[in-house]
Design an enzyme around this catalytic site. Sequence first.
Site, mmCIF file in Angstrom:
data_model
loop_
_atom_site.group_PDB
_atom_site.id
_atom_site.type_symbol
_atom_site.label_atom_id
_atom_site.label_comp_id
_atom_site.label_asym_id
_atom_site.label_seq_id
_atom_site.Cartn_x
_atom_site.Cartn_y
_atom_site.Cartn_z
ATOM 1 N N ASP A 273 -21.086 5.792 20.083
ATOM 2 C CA ASP A 273 -21.949 6.868 20.562
ATOM 3 C C ASP A 273 -22.777 7.350 19.373
ATOM 4 O O ASP A 273 -22.541 6.982 18.220
ATOM 5 C CB ASP A 273 -21.135 8.001 21.203
ATOM 6 C CG ASP A 273 -22.002 8.839 22.153
ATOM 7 O OD1 ASP A 273 -23.243 8.709 22.113
ATOM 8 O OD2 ASP A 273 -21.442 9.631 22.941
HETATM 9 C C1 NOJ Z 1 -24.821 10.989 23.141
HETATM 10 C C2 NOJ Z 1 -24.087 10.960 24.443
HETATM 11 O O1 NOJ Z 1 -22.732 11.323 24.247
HETATM 12 C C3 NOJ Z 1 -24.126 9.622 25.133
HETATM 13 O O2 NOJ Z 1 -23.535 9.745 26.394
HETATM 14 C C4 NOJ Z 1 -25.541 9.135 25.233
HETATM 15 O O3 NOJ Z 1 -25.595 7.925 25.944
HETATM 16 C C5 NOJ Z 1 -26.087 8.982 23.832
HETATM 17 N N1 NOJ Z 1 -26.081 10.273 23.175
HETATM 18 C C6 NOJ Z 1 -27.493 8.398 23.809
HETATM 19 O O4 NOJ Z 1 -28.416 9.306 24.250
#
Ligand code: NOJ
Length: 734
Positions: A273
Amino acid sequence: MKTPTRILVLFCLLTLLVQGQNNIEEKIENLLSQMTIDEKIGQLQQGFNGSDNIENGIVNGKFGSFLNAGDIETKIEYQKLAVNESRLGIPLIFGRDVIHGYRTVFPIPLGQSATWNPDLVKKAAEIAAYEASEQGIHWTFAPMIDIARDPRWGRIAESPGEDPYLVSVMAKAMVEGFQGESLSNKNSIAACAKHFAGYGAAEGGRDYNTTLIPENELRNIYLRPFKAAKDAGVATYMSAFNDLNGVPTSGNKFTLKQVLRNEWGFDGFVVSDWGSMVEMINHGYCESETDVAKVAIEAGVDMEMVSQAYANELKKLIEEGLVDIEYLNTAVKNILRVKFRLGLFDNPFPEYEGESALLKSENLEFAKKVAHESLVLLKNDNVLPLSNTLNKIAVIGPLANSGRDQNGTWAPDGKSEDAVTPLTALRERFNDRIVYEAGLKTSRSTDIDNDAVLKAVQQSDVVLLFVGEEEIIAGEAKSRAFLNFPGKQKELIELVSQSNKPTIMIILAGRPLTFSAEAELVDAILFAWHPGTMGGPAIADVLFGDYSPSGKLPVTFPRTVGQVPYYYNHRNTGRPAPITYEADIPLGTPLNPKDFVSNYLDVPNSPEYPFGFGLSYAEFEYDDLSLSSTKIAPEENILVSLEVTNKSDIQADEIIQLYIRDRVGSITRPVKELKDFKKETFSPNETKIITFTIDKEDLSFYNYENKLVVEPGKFDIWVGPNSAEGLHAEFIVK
Ligand code: NOJ
């Protein structure tokens, strides 16, 4: 087709599939053998629109992927650089958060789950993929399938809810919808099961917080949807932000290696993430970026989102012999495999047809259908459905006309101006019979325009009161310690109720809220989640009886925040739980062993609305539950059947739910577990025979040694309209 012919066709298809896969493996090996160590590490880097030196980096093989790369022209330009100007011409994979629609926004995932209709959810994902793929997107960071038992956690909005079975069904539907028949189809996009794993169990419901989940709870509850995604062929996984039992999930060998690769045989790639790898330093699990790179690559994170620990540190680690190059090779192979499966080497560019795919009228119509089925009727004191002949209708509340809020969280490509709000939809139907007064500017505002509200209410026959929470306070990093209506909405409801006009409260929100006092002041409650682009017309249709509400809660609604985390499939205590009210305890009461029960002094143990609950305009009767056998061997199935009758003279849908309880186990078992459901359309007064099959899988669980077992003994079974009601029977597993 005759059976031998069928077998032959199947055999040929399988052979082609295996050959195709072998073919891909050969291509991967061939490419890998030509790559320098820098080019390999480049494949592991996911850049974003804020990355430095993008064009140069692409030409020099420093990026394997981008998220939020920009508009389609930018993506095409980047792809041209990668394909035509980088040494090996490896295409980029463009990712984006296409969570509940692209430009056509569907209800938030929690709302989609309230439909209990995987076919709808699958098609919604298919439409999202269709719109997104034409904009050059290859890969969505969805489905988010974190089990969420705590409504304080803002990301519950993105989750299909609290139940492992329901979330698994939705996970499969979404993966199949996004990925289509084949990943290489023009309008398929790769799905990403996230966040792996346990992220939804954040302590205190505070986002990004620590999670402590015993292994068998992890396997029985939290991992199940991720396994369902794997079985549906999901192309990628995303690790998470949370520390799981002391090991952050972006460096967790147990989840990423043992479970995902060794046990499940996953061969796509894992992306971290956003910055979650380097967050392992803050967690206190890694000392430095160097440490992060080693821990993450050895744990099995293939691609790094945004942060640059691999880019900065991996080469040195490998050259110094501190990390085996095979870890890098494996990660590159996993990434290339998905790129080949997507057909990116053959078709790196989208077949760009301008805005053609966006907001097609049939897709908007479909978005309305999904919204219809997502709406949950929580209360109806004989006021709904409303008559179309009402003279004047007051539309009040901060959420009656807010496109942005009805689109909900994580809808970055939805536009508020595309959203048809309830006010617009109602005005379209009733023109100047609508009297509108927001009363409060936003859900958090505190200055009610009392006179204007009262004036609107007094001249109307009925009040439609749109309250809840805005999009901006539901979603990532939007945890709330209180679950009540924010701002002065309670006061607004009290003000409206003074007029004694029939009042329907429509709640738009990203999570279960607590509103028992407000519920007493209104005649009906429709829970609408954040229902997306076509939420307004869907709400109007339901209020005026064009569609009988059929949504059922995918998550328990507590009475008060003090009860959370609250979920229906909990374990029992050793204590009975009668209701005792604080105020009823007389002064000087002596200690009485009978009072040592598992309850709160100030609130009953039951929820405000149980999991699976939702009313209809029709009335359904459940009868004649019968089992094909009441004693089975673990390998045997039981056929369950019952009669469900629509006692009304309208057509309506009903969701019939089957729960079981394993009475005694080698580890204690939940008091109820959803094992199956059916959503059926009933004609007026129709009776249907509903059947279910209970099989070994339904009876099995991971025991203390984390082995999947069916244990002999007594089981309860309930079939009913929600988790708190139903016909009951028992059976025995020998
Ligand atoms: C952080 C989020 O936790 C995740 O779900 C998301 O896909 C990513 N950012 C990318 O935007």
